[in-house]
Design an enzyme around this catalytic site. Structure first.
Site, PDB file in Angstrom:
ATOM      1  CE1 TYR A 119      32.036  34.382  36.338  1.00 21.72           C
ATOM      2  CE2 TYR A 119      30.831  34.148  34.278  1.00 21.72           C
ATOM      3  CZ  TYR A 119      30.902  34.600  35.588  1.00 21.72           C
ATOM      4  OH  TYR A 119      29.829  35.269  36.124  1.00 21.72           O
TER       5      TYR A 119
ATOM      6  CG  ASP B  91      54.919  38.951  35.760  1.00 21.92           C
ATOM      7  OD1 ASP B  91      56.020  39.532  35.651  1.00 21.92           O
ATOM      8  OD2 ASP B  91      54.635  37.906  35.152  1.00 21.92           O
TER       9      ASP B  91
ATOM     10  CG  HIS C 198      57.862  35.498  37.872  1.00 19.30           C
ATOM     11  ND1 HIS C 198      59.013  35.676  37.148  1.00 19.30           N
ATOM     12  CD2 HIS C 198      56.984  36.424  37.416  1.00 19.30           C
ATOM     13  CE1 HIS C 198      58.847  36.665  36.285  1.00 19.30           C
ATOM     14  NE2 HIS C 198      57.617  37.135  36.419  1.00 19.30           N
TER      15      HIS C 198
END
Lengths: 159, 159
Positions: free
Chosen positions: B122, B70, B24
């Protein structure tokens, strides 16, 4: 480590890697807590010895939920039987009965599951892809599954 | 390697190992074929850079079929947007649209998917668990997913 949707929580990353890596005809040994798993695994294709801390029927149910059996062979699984002159104790009869129920439940109910004498079973196990050991304490809680193919319908492919 | 019942064939042993290993709050970067995936992966938790030879929507659909998002965070995913002063070309708009559809299809339709500027993306990607690269040739086919929890019902757990 976390979970995945639709995949039994007992199938850890290492177990999933083993099951998915196996191809048609590869064999998987699932054994109890007295089996010489580490030694047998050194001879296996992947050399992997993974532990699942549950009983054999629980481990087997999780594995069989995703593992196709080889219905192109005469048998789809073998379980360990006693060596000559030894009788299987009631706890062994019980674990073998549960094992058969769990396999049948997951493959459509028509698998052939043969008995194999103890020392022949050890030899057969050495040519498996990997060894998954559980905490089954009842004797003879050992089984070898032959991996088959998944059909276009997502189930065990049968001839 | 063979298949498993009920698991998308695109989820290879290595991909399954990555997805199941993530917990998680861990993040997964799924990127197109121009992304500096190998370099970014060297900074990732697992250092793993795995290739799936399909388009981004195809790879994402397979991954999202098992990957919980999530929903305890404000956003569940981010996609790469252009750097300042650059406009996203039509092919980029198209791949982002497909990406959103695929995520929504797999999580119940209520995910928040934000845009993140190229260079920030990035940086965010470097703190991911792993990088899965596909053969998407449309620009901006890059997305980061936040891993959530699987509820007792086997679906994405939501607050």
């Amino acid at each position: 480590m976390g979970l995945l949707k639709g995949i039994d929580p007992l199938l850890t990353a290492d177990v999933l890697h083993i099951l998915r890596s196996m191809g048609h005809g590869d064999k998987l040994c699932i054994c109890d807590c007295n089996f010489p798993a580490a030694q047998v695994a050194t001879n296996s294709t992947s050399k992997k010895h993974v532990i699942l801390t549950v009983t054999l029927p629980e481990a087997l149910d999780a594995i069989c939920s995703v593992f196709p059996l080889d219905f192109f062979e005469q048998k789809q699984a073998v379980y360990m039987g006693p060596q000559e002159g030894v009788e299987m104790p009631p706890a062994g009869v019980e674990v073998v009965s549960s094992m058969k129920e769990v396999i049948m439940k997951n493959c459509g109910g028509d698998a052939t599951i043969d008995k194999m004498e103890r020392f022949s079973f050890y030899e057969e196990a050495k040519s498996c892809f990997a060894v998954i050991q559980c905490l089954e304490r009842r004797p003879y809680g050992n089984v070898i599954l032959w991996k088959g193919c998944v059909g276009p319908d997502g189930l065990d492919l049968k001839p």
